[in-house]
Structure formats: structure tokens, C-alpha cells
Write an enzyme that holds these catalytic residues in place. Structure first.
Site, PDB file in Angstrom:
ATOM      1  N   HIS A  39      -9.933  15.388  -7.539  1.00  0.00           N
ATOM      2  CA  HIS A  39     -10.911  14.796  -8.995  1.00  0.00           C
ATOM      3  C   HIS A  39     -10.337  15.150  -9.961  1.00  0.00           C
ATOM      4  O   HIS A  39     -11.075  14.778 -11.218  1.00  0.00           O
ATOM      5  CB  HIS A  39     -12.316  15.589  -8.727  1.00  0.00           C
ATOM      6  N   LYS A  84     -21.014  15.203 -22.146  1.00  0.00           N
ATOM      7  CA  LYS A  84     -19.912  15.516 -20.825  1.00  0.00           C
ATOM      8  C   LYS A  84     -19.370  17.191 -21.212  1.00  0.00           C
ATOM      9  O   LYS A  84     -19.632  17.350 -22.397  1.00  0.00           O
ATOM     10  CB  LYS A  84     -18.933  14.505 -20.832  1.00  0.00           C
ATOM     11  N   ARG A  85     -18.685  17.497 -20.304  1.00  0.00           N
ATOM     12  CA  ARG A  85     -18.109  18.914 -20.775  1.00  0.00           C
ATOM     13  C   ARG A  85     -17.218  18.697 -21.816  1.00  0.00           C
ATOM     14  O   ARG A  85     -16.538  17.517 -22.025  1.00  0.00           O
ATOM     15  CB  ARG A  85     -17.402  19.431 -19.511  1.00  0.00           C
ATOM     16  N   LYS A  98     -11.173  14.681 -23.286  1.00  0.00           N
ATOM     17  CA  LYS A  98     -12.226  13.681 -23.426  1.00  0.00           C
ATOM     18  C   LYS A  98     -12.286  13.475 -24.749  1.00  0.00           C
ATOM     19  O   LYS A  98     -13.120  12.339 -25.011  1.00  0.00           O
ATOM     20  CB  LYS A  98     -13.357  14.607 -22.808  1.00  0.00           C
ATOM     21  N   THR A 140     -18.666   9.630 -14.620  1.00  0.00           N
ATOM     22  CA  THR A 140     -19.847   8.962 -13.883  1.00  0.00           C
ATOM     23  C   THR A 140     -21.076   9.070 -14.856  1.00  0.00           C
ATOM     24  O   THR A 140     -21.790   8.031 -14.815  1.00  0.00           O
ATOM     25  CB  THR A 140     -20.358  10.006 -12.684  1.00  0.00           C
ATOM     26  N   LYS A 177     -23.989   5.903 -15.669  1.00  0.00           N
ATOM     27  CA  LYS A 177     -25.297   6.236 -15.902  1.00  0.00           C
ATOM     28  C   LYS A 177     -25.678   5.617 -17.434  1.00  0.00           C
ATOM     29  O   LYS A 177     -27.033   5.130 -17.528  1.00  0.00           O
ATOM     30  CB  LYS A 177     -25.728   7.941 -16.084  1.00  0.00           C
TER      31      LYS A 177
HETATM   32  C1  26V Z   1     -10.777  19.531 -15.257  1.00  0.00           C
HETATM   33  C2  26V Z   1      -9.840  20.037 -16.141  1.00  0.00           C
HETATM   34  C3  26V Z   1      -9.161  19.404 -17.426  1.00  0.00           C
HETATM   35  C4  26V Z   1      -8.076  19.917 -17.926  1.00  0.00           C
HETATM   36  C5  26V Z   1      -8.089  21.663 -17.747  1.00  0.00           C
HETATM   37  C6  26V Z   1      -8.463  22.260 -16.634  1.00  0.00           C
HETATM   38  C7  26V Z   1      -9.340  21.469 -15.618  1.00  0.00           C
HETATM   39  C8  26V Z   1     -10.027  22.058 -14.696  1.00  0.00           C
HETATM   40  C9  26V Z   1     -10.927  21.507 -14.025  1.00  0.00           C
HETATM   41  C10 26V Z   1     -11.263  20.147 -14.375  1.00  0.00           C
HETATM   42  C11 26V Z   1     -12.524  19.523 -13.485  1.00  0.00           C
HETATM   43  C12 26V Z   1     -11.778  19.069 -12.377  1.00  0.00           C
HETATM   44  C13 26V Z   1     -12.902  18.715 -11.261  1.00  0.00           C
HETATM   45  C14 26V Z   1     -13.915  17.589 -11.841  1.00  0.00           C
HETATM   46  O1  26V Z   1     -14.962  17.986 -12.206  1.00  0.00           O
HETATM   47  N1  26V Z   1     -13.490  16.418 -11.938  1.00  0.00           N
HETATM   48  C15 26V Z   1     -14.386  15.284 -12.477  1.00  0.00           C
HETATM   49  O2  26V Z   1     -14.920  14.779 -11.185  1.00  0.00           O
HETATM   50  C16 26V Z   1     -15.759  13.719 -11.341  1.00  0.00           C
HETATM   51  C17 26V Z   1     -16.383  13.003  -9.992  1.00  0.00           C
HETATM   52  O3  26V Z   1     -15.194  12.698  -9.257  1.00  0.00           O
HETATM   53  C18 26V Z   1     -15.145  12.685 -12.181  1.00  0.00           C
HETATM   54  O4  26V Z   1     -16.008  11.456 -12.450  1.00  0.00           O
HETATM   55  C19 26V Z   1     -14.399  13.085 -13.482  1.00  0.00           C
HETATM   56  O5  26V Z   1     -13.723  12.117 -14.115  1.00  0.00           O
HETATM   57  C20 26V Z   1     -13.628  14.189 -13.150  1.00  0.00           C
HETATM   58  O6  26V Z   1     -13.109  15.079 -14.508  1.00  0.00           O
END
Ligand code: 26V
Length: 813
Positions: free
Chosen positions: A354, A545-546, A551, A657, A661
Site C-alpha cells: 500500500h 485525508k491524513r 500529500k 480512495t 468518494k
Molecule cells: C504512509 C507513510 C508515508 C510516509 C511516512 C511513513 C508512512 C507510513 C505509513 C503510511 C501508510 C501506509 C499504508 C496506507 O495506508 N496506504 C494507503 O493505502 C490506501 C489503500 O490502498 C491507498 O489508497 C493510499 O494511497 C495509501 O497511502
């Protein structure tokens, strides 16, 4: 489709009264909104329970191949309205509440969100459960029953404060404790090798207790099950302590066991390398594997056909220890030989990645794994040894290749790479949008793709139209029902039929009226939660979003500040035709230790305070931040948006996602060529979306050639005054240096996400947005086209693709 046959309203009303009296224990005439919510939930629960029993019996009878979706997170939100819709009991419930002079919306709002997830990944899992039930896929979700979900966000003087989320405090009507479904999960200790056999001597044990949530399908009586595990102390442990009269010690011991399922890790800025997190991962995986093996043995009596009957999906690497656990169970506990066990394992598991962010890729120190899971570490070493022997034959003598592939990162403190374990242990690996899946094989997984090109594939994300359109936007749903029929709820491609009406004045008028009402509702939420009055006649520009640097919420703020300065400099508008009034709306949580993200939240508030109170600006520009973003807040925001901000640096957002929406609810997208934005553009057509900025190869090239953000600061019109105002304290006069660091990270810190390189393109594209918004009929036609093109983003489509291509299960028609 006709939705599920509706029960006579009076039958539901009398059941509600019954539950008020007998289950909730209150006089019906005096019932509060919360008590009514409880009673209506009980009516739905009883019906779902019947469907659950029927589905289970049918799947058992068919000895169906099942998919087990393993996920640390399920961001469910509220359940009541969704359950009533699936059961066709909405009208009955509304009428029953009418007798108590209560509105469904207010009663439903008494239910706390089940926020057992951080963001995109967790919400995707929840949408998938809805679709698995709806397409009739024999399936289970497996996860953790966290006592505390995602933290609640309070904003105090512009800054984020985190509060615990005790969502289970008053109980939930939606869970079914499965008395008797408990499994031991062991930790620590050492391994003995006797006669070539490994014997794990664990140091401790907890019990995993099953709590089920029923996931109703829509337009079907099929349901799916979300089985969540709660950690409890094994009864013999605390009994001993109680017998000695040492209650204090007993309580402490009990806590040490039960803390495993206490709290969702909220930290997605860097993965938490904590022992408790590793224990959480193993805890729910070990319980789930025991449960599915128990079910399989009950139906088939042998494990040799496990891969024919069972698909196990790893939602990211969090459950990746399952690969080692299944090997341990097959070999150590069931006496299977390594080679056939490994074949079963690989044919059973599949894995979704992801994120490409290197800092988000999960690794565990070898020392910690040795301490918590000594036998699993041995198994991982053996998997690695055999894998590297295979890889060495593929590219003899290339030690760099092997070092990059290894399941163990040998640089510095040795660490286990969970993504590598997941890839080696799975037969399919997928990304979540076309671009993301391509980048996986070109970048972080390139060496694996060289070995096994056929293992890698794409599954573009989707969302459930039941929650995100039918429930969240009853106005638009009604329009669709009248114009194209009811079928879109189960076949979202039906939305195509709307395209023919895009320029029909009557449809347009109705569409715009619905949007206007949804904006009024959103404006009321904004007033209630922020105290700021915004005009529903302004353009609602939404980024929810987060909060993450990639982002680029900060890029959005730069545009807002630039617009503020331009309004002051030029009250009659850029071309003398006035300004298009805008309300810029943010929402999102920052990980508690992510200082930059928190600083961005504070800047939004500081800039908002100045702009919103400047009488020269009035309604021309408002900047607000809606606190405590989550599923329920999103259900109000999505239908009220005009413009959807999807502005991540190209190549960084795996899919998104929220972009789906918002477009599904008639917002136009302003976005980069990133993630699923690209596929949204293909679905709605170039004229109906605003794409700007560098594309992924250009980002890569600019980075490679030595990106110099200072050049943009000096040359791009309007950029310097914006950055100077923020850095100089114009929005933080009480602490002028508050945002110096934020701006310096752009100018002097390398601007890793290239905000400055995309600034001008973004601002120019925002001017195109304004120009189109001045032409309501053209804007409206494009918004309708967006809705009509969103069929492909139904999670039903995504789940059918997973079922056919990865899990090899044909969903029942
Ligand atoms: C993201 C990041 C970004 C930089 C810093 C460290 C870090 C750690 C965790 C994450 C999130 C990873 C998992 C996640 O939620 N990914 C999201 O998954 C969604 C469903 O597939 C997707 O639509 C998003 O683009 C994606 O960020």
C-alpha cells in the site's frame, strides 16, 4: 435491482418497542436517542444473526473455498444505517422513530464510530468486507478487537491534541462474542532440536477470544464475518495470584496479557518498532491461522488440500509473520515435510503493498524477533537460505543482487524485511493502482520482479457505493433512482446511463439543488465544529485525508495565502470581474509524533484566523479545518464538496480512495498525475478533471538533475511573498518564528516533495477552476460526467478481480 424486500413498518415499530422494554430496559415513552439507537440496532442485529447462520451453513455445506482477509485495521465507522439499508428496514425504522418524534439521522448519530484503523488502508479493508458480502464471496475478515481505536482529535488554540477513543465503553450492539472460540497464542522462550524436530518452549501465553461482527451484503441475504480477537490472560495465571491473595500482582499480570489488544497503533509517520506492536501482529495472525485450520480440518479432515480450499490475504506486511506461522503449524505441529508445506504456503498466501515510501516499509530487528518469536526466526532463516540459493542460480556471482533480495537487511542492526517475507511467501503480489503497481516492479521490488515477473499484478482500489453514495448522499441517490433506476447500488457501471442527461436542464437543476443542500449541511457542520460561518454559495474546495508531507496540504495552503494576498492587492479580481468566492476546507489527523504534520495543522488554523477575520476579504475566501476527521465526518463532507484536492507529488500516493468518494459525489478533481487520479482521468475524460504539475518521470528526472527549490522562490511570480509572509510570522504574530522551519524545509531543506516546482502550475490550474465555476451549467455538466464515470471504482469490481485473479474463487452470481 429492487433492494431487499421491505418489512412492514408496523412490524419493525413493535419490535423496537419490545427491545426498548426488554433489552435496553427503559420505558418506551421515555427513551432517549441513544436508547432508541440501541433498540433499533437490536432489531437489525436479530435479522442479521439469522442471515449469518444461513450463510455459514450454506458455505459449510458447499465446503466452499474461502478467502481470509488478514488486516491489522478495519475502519468501519457506524453500522446502524448500513445494516438497515441492507435489510430493507430503513422505512420501518424511520417510522418507528417518528412515533418517538425522533429523526433517523439524529438517532444514528448516537452510535460511536468503530475507528479500528488509521486511514486509507483500514477504510479499504472495510469497503472490501462490504463488497465481499455483497458479491457473495465465502469470506472472513480477521483483525484485532482494539479496546481503543484511532485517537480522537481535538483542536486547542490551533494545535492538535489527541484523546483516547474508548469506543466500547458503553458496549456495542454489533458484536457477537463467540463463547468457546478461543485459542492460545504463545510468545518468547527458546527452541530445542530433538531428532531433527524443532520443539518450541514458549515463555508465555495469552488467550485470543473471538468477537464477530456480521457484515451484511446488499441486495442479497449473504453476509460476511469480521472476526476480531481480544487478548485475555489464561485463567490459570491470575487464579494462582488470587489464591495467594495478591490482588495487586494479579491485576498487573492480567494487564500484561490483555494490553496486546488495548490500542490501535496510531503512528503512520514511521512504523513503530515496538515489541508490543510485533506481539499484536503475531497475536492476531496466530489466532486466525488456528481458527481457519480448525475450520478446514472440520470440513476436510486433512491439510494436504489446504491451498485448494483456503486463500489467505495479507493486507500490507502487518500480518506477514503468518507465512512463518503457517510453516510452523504445518511442519512442527502437523508433521508435514518442509517442501510440501512450503508449496502449500506459497499457494495460499497473497499480499498487497500500500505504499512506496521507503520509511514506511516494515522491518523488525532480528534480536527482537529472536526474543519474541524464536522459532519463527529460525523458519525465516531457512526460508531465506533456500530462497537465496535459488536466486544465486538465477544471477550467479551477483552478491549485490542477493543482498538486496535477502529477507535480512544486514546493514547496521540486522533486521527482518517483512515485505520480502511477504513476496517470497506469496503467489501473487499487487499494488493498488496501475501507476503504483508499475512503480513497484520498477523500483522497490524490481529485483523480485526480475525473478518472478508473473507474480506481480495490479488491483486498482475501489469504494463501496452503498456507504459512499446510497447512505451518505440520499439526495443524489434519489435523483439516480429516478433517472437510471435502482440497479447502480449493485452494479455501479449503471451510472454510465447518467451521462446522457448531463446537459438536460431539468436534471442539472435538480443536481445543483442537491449539491446546494449538501453544502448547507456541510456548512452547518463547519459552524458547529469550528464556529466559522461559511457561505454555501461559495466554491467548496476540499482536502480531507491524513496529514502527510507527501500529500502536500502545505501546497494547498500556499495557494490560499497567495489568493489572500491577491484579493487584498486586487479587490476587483484578477481580470476585473471579481473573485469567485471560495471556502477551503481541510480535515485530517497527524500522527502524534509527526511534528511537521502538526505544524501544518497549526498553520492552517493560524492562516484561517487571519483570513476569516479580515473584513476586506469577507466571503471571498474562508479557510477552515474540521476537527476529528473520520468515517462519519467524511460521510457529511464528501457530498458537500465542489472541488476535490488530490495533489500529492507524482509517484507518491499509492492510489487514494478519497479521490473516488469525492468524484462519486459530484466533485471535480484538481490533482496530480498520481495514484488512481490517472485512472479517474481516463474514466471521466481529460475535459472533466484538472490535472497539473510534474508527472512521475519528470519528478524523477528533476530529482536526478539536482532540484533547486530556491530558483523557484526567486523566479515564480507570487511565490516569494507567500513564503515570506508565512516565514515572517504574518499569521503567527505572537510567535513570528513559528513557521520559519516549515518554510526553511522548502527553501533550504531540499523541498523533498517539490511543492515549489509545482506551485505555478497549481495556481494557474486553480484559476481555470474559477473560470469554470463562473459557468454553472458547464460546471454542472462536468460534475455529472464525473459521477457517471465512476462505475469502475466500485469495490465490487475490485473484489471480483481479486477473487478471480488472485484468490481463484468464482463469486456466486
Ligand atoms: C504512509 C507513510 C508515508 C510516509 C511516512 C511513513 C508512512 C507510513 C505509513 C503510511 C501508510 C501506509 C499504508 C496506507 O495506508 N496506504 C494507503 O493505502 C490506501 C489503500 O490502498 C491507498 O489508497 C493510499 O494511497 C495509501 O497511502
Amino acid at each position: 435491482m429492487s433492494p431487499t424486500p421491505t418489512r412492514p413498518a408496523h412490524a419493525i415499530a413493535s419490535r423496537v418497542e419490545d427491545h426498548l422494554l426488554h433489552t435496553v430496559g427503559t420505558a418506551p415513552a421515555k427513551a432517549t436517542q441513544t436508547e432508541l439507537m440501541q433498540a433499533v440496532s437490536q432489531v437489525a442485529r436479530a435479522e442479521l444473526s439469522q442471515r449469518w447462520v444461513q450463510t455459514q451453513a450454506a458455505d459449510r455445506g458447499a465446503r466452499a473455498r474461502r478467502v481470509y482477509y488478514l488486516s491489522m485495521e478495519f475502519l468501519i465507522g457506524r453500522t446502524l444505517s448500513n445494516a438497515l439499508a441492507a435489510l430493507g428496514q430503513q422505512d420501518g425504522a424511520t417510522e418507528a422513530l417518528g412515533a418517538h418524534a425522533q429523526a433517523m439521522e439524529d438517532v444514528a448519530a448516537c452510535e460511536p464510530d468503530a475507528a479500528l484503523g488509521n486511514g486509507g488502508l483500514g477504510r479499504l479493508a472495510a469497503c472490501f468486507l462490504d463488497s465481499m458480502a455483497t458479491v457473495g464471496l465465502p469470506s472472513f475478515g480477521y483483525g484485532i478487537r482494539y479496546e481503543y481505536g484511532m485517537f480522537a482529535q481535538e483542536i486547542r488554540q490551533g494545535a492538535q491534541i489527541e484523546h483516547p477513543d474508548p469506543w466500547l465503553e458503553d458496549g456495542t450492539p454489533w458484536e457477537f462474542p463467540r463463547w468457546g472460540v478461543t485459542y492460545p497464542v504463545r510468545f518468547g522462550g527458546w527452541v530445542e532440536h530433538v531428532d531433527g524436530k524443532a520443539i518450541w518452549r514458549p515463555a508465555g501465553e495469552v488467550e485470543a477470544k473471538a468477537y464477530d461482527m456480521v457484515i451484511p451484503g446488499h441486495g442479497t441475504t449473504k453476509v460476511s464475518t469480521l472476526r476480531l480477537w481480544k487478548a485475555t490472560a489464561p485463567s490459570h495465571i491470575d487464579l494462582n495470584a488470587f489464591n495467594t491473595g495478591d490482588y495487586q500482582r494479579a491485576a498487573t499480570a492480567k494487564n500484561e496479557y490483555e494490553n496486546i489488544s488495548w490500542v490501535l497503533y496510531p503512528n503512520d509517520s514511521t512504523p513503530a518498532g515496538r515489541e508490543l506492536r510485533l506481539k499484536q501482529e503475531y497475536f492476531f495472525v496466530a489466532a486466525s491461522v488456528q481458527d481457519l485450520i480448525h475450520r478446514h480440518l472440520g470440513e476436510h479432515g486433512t491439510l494436504t488440500n489446504l491451498a485448494d480450499r483456503v486463500a489467505i490475504h495479507l493486507n500490507d506486511t502487518h500480518p506477514a509473520i503468518g507465512v512463518a506461522e503457517l510453516m510452523r503449524v504445518l511442519c512442527d505441529e502437523h508433521g508435514m515435510d518442509w517442501t510440501p508445506a512450503w508449496a502449500i504456503c506459497r499457494n495460499t498466501f497473497s499480499y498487497t503493498n500500500h505504499t512506496l515510501m521507503p520509511e514506511a516499509l516494515e522491518t523488525w530487528p532480528v534480536g527482537l524477533m529472536q526474543h519474541v518469536l524464536p522459532r519463527h526466526l529460525e523458519i525465516i532463516f531457512r526460508i531465506n537460505k533456500e530462497f537465496l540459493e535459488f536466486a544465486a542460480a538465477f544471477r550467479p556471482g551477483d552478491d549485490g543482487f542477493l543482498a538486496r533480495l535477502s529477507l535480512i537487511d544486514e546493514q547496521g542492526e540486522r533486521r527482518v524485511r517483512m515485505a520480502h517475507l511477504s513476496i517470497v511467501g506469496s503467489h501473487k503480489v499487487n499494488g493498488v493502482s496501475k501507476l503504483h503497481s508499475d512503480l513497484l516492479v520498477q523500483t522497490i521490488f524490481a529485483d523480485f520482479a526480475a525473478l518472478w515477473p508473473e507474480r506481480f499484478t495490479n488491483m486498482t482500489n475501489g469504494i463501496t457505493p452503498r456507504r459512499w453514495l446510497s447512505q451518505a448522499n440520499p439526495g443524489l441517490s434519489g435523483l439516480l433512482d429516478r433517472q437510471i433506476g435502482h440497479g447502480w447500488r449493485r452494479d455501479l457501471d449503471e451510472l454510465h446511463k447518467l451521462a446522457a442527461h448531463r446537459s438536460d436542464p431539468a436534471v442539472q437543476a435538480e443536481f445543483m439543488g442537491i449539491k446546494r443542500a449538501n453544502k448547507a449541511r456541510l456548512a452547518a457542520l463547519i459552524a458547529r465544529t469550528t464556529g466559522v460561518q461559511v457561505s454555501p454559495d461559495s466554491l467548496f474546495d476540499v482536502q480531507v485525508k491524513r496529514i502527510h508531507e507527501y500529500k502536500r496540504q502545505l501546497l494547498n495552503v500556499l495557494h490560499v495565502v497567495g489568493r489572500y494576498q491577491a484579493i487584498l492587492a486586487n479587490p476587483n479580481g484578477p481580470d476585473g470581474r471579481g473573485w469567485v468566492p471560495r471556502t477551503v476546507i481541510f480535515a485530517g489527523k497527524a500522527a502524534s509524533s509527526y511534528h511537521t504534520a502538526k505544524s501544518i495543522i497549526r498553520l492552517i488554523h493560524d492562516a484561517g484566523r487571519v483570513i476569516n477575520n479580515d473584513p476586506r476579504v469577507g466571503d471571498l475566501l474562508k479557510l477552515v479545518f474540521i476537527p476529528n476527521y473520520g468515517v462519519s465526518v467524511a460521510e457529511t463532507i464528501m457530498p458537500g464538496a465542489d472541488l476535490s484536492e488530490q495533489i500529492s507529488t507524482a509517484g507518491t500516493e499509492a492510489s487514494g480512495t478519497g479521490n473516488m468518494k469525492l468524484a462519486l459525489n459530484g466533485a471535480l478533481t484538481i490533482g496530480t498525475d498520481d495514484g488512481a487520479n490517472i485512472e479517474i482521468r481516463q474514466a471521466v475524460g481529460d475535459e472533466n478533471i484538472f490535472i497539473f504539475g510534474l508527472k512521475t518521470p519528470q519528478v524523477q528526472a528533476l530529482r536526478a538533475s539536482g532540484y533547486q527549490p530556491m530558483r523557484y522562490y526567486e523566479s515564480e511570480p507570487g511565490l516569494k511573498p507567500v513564503l515570506d509572509a508565512i516565514a515572517g510570522g504574518q499569521f503567527s504574530p505572537d510567535e513570528p518564528g513559528r513557521y520559519r522551519g516549515l518554510v526553511d524545509s522548502l527553501l533550504w531543506g531540499g523541498d523533498h516533495y517539490m511543492l515549489l516546482a509545482d506551485y505555478t502550475s497549481y495556481v494557474n490550474t486553480q484559476a481555470e477552476v474559477d473560470a469554470l465555476y463562473r459557468k454553472p451549467t458547464e460546471w454542472c455538466a462536468r460534475a455529472i460526467t464525473n459521477v457517471s464515470g465512476m462505475g469502475v471504482f466500485s469495490a465490487d469490481r475490485t473484489i471480483r478481480e481479486y477473487a478471480r485473479q488472485i484468490w481463484r474463487i468464482e463469486p456466486k452470481p
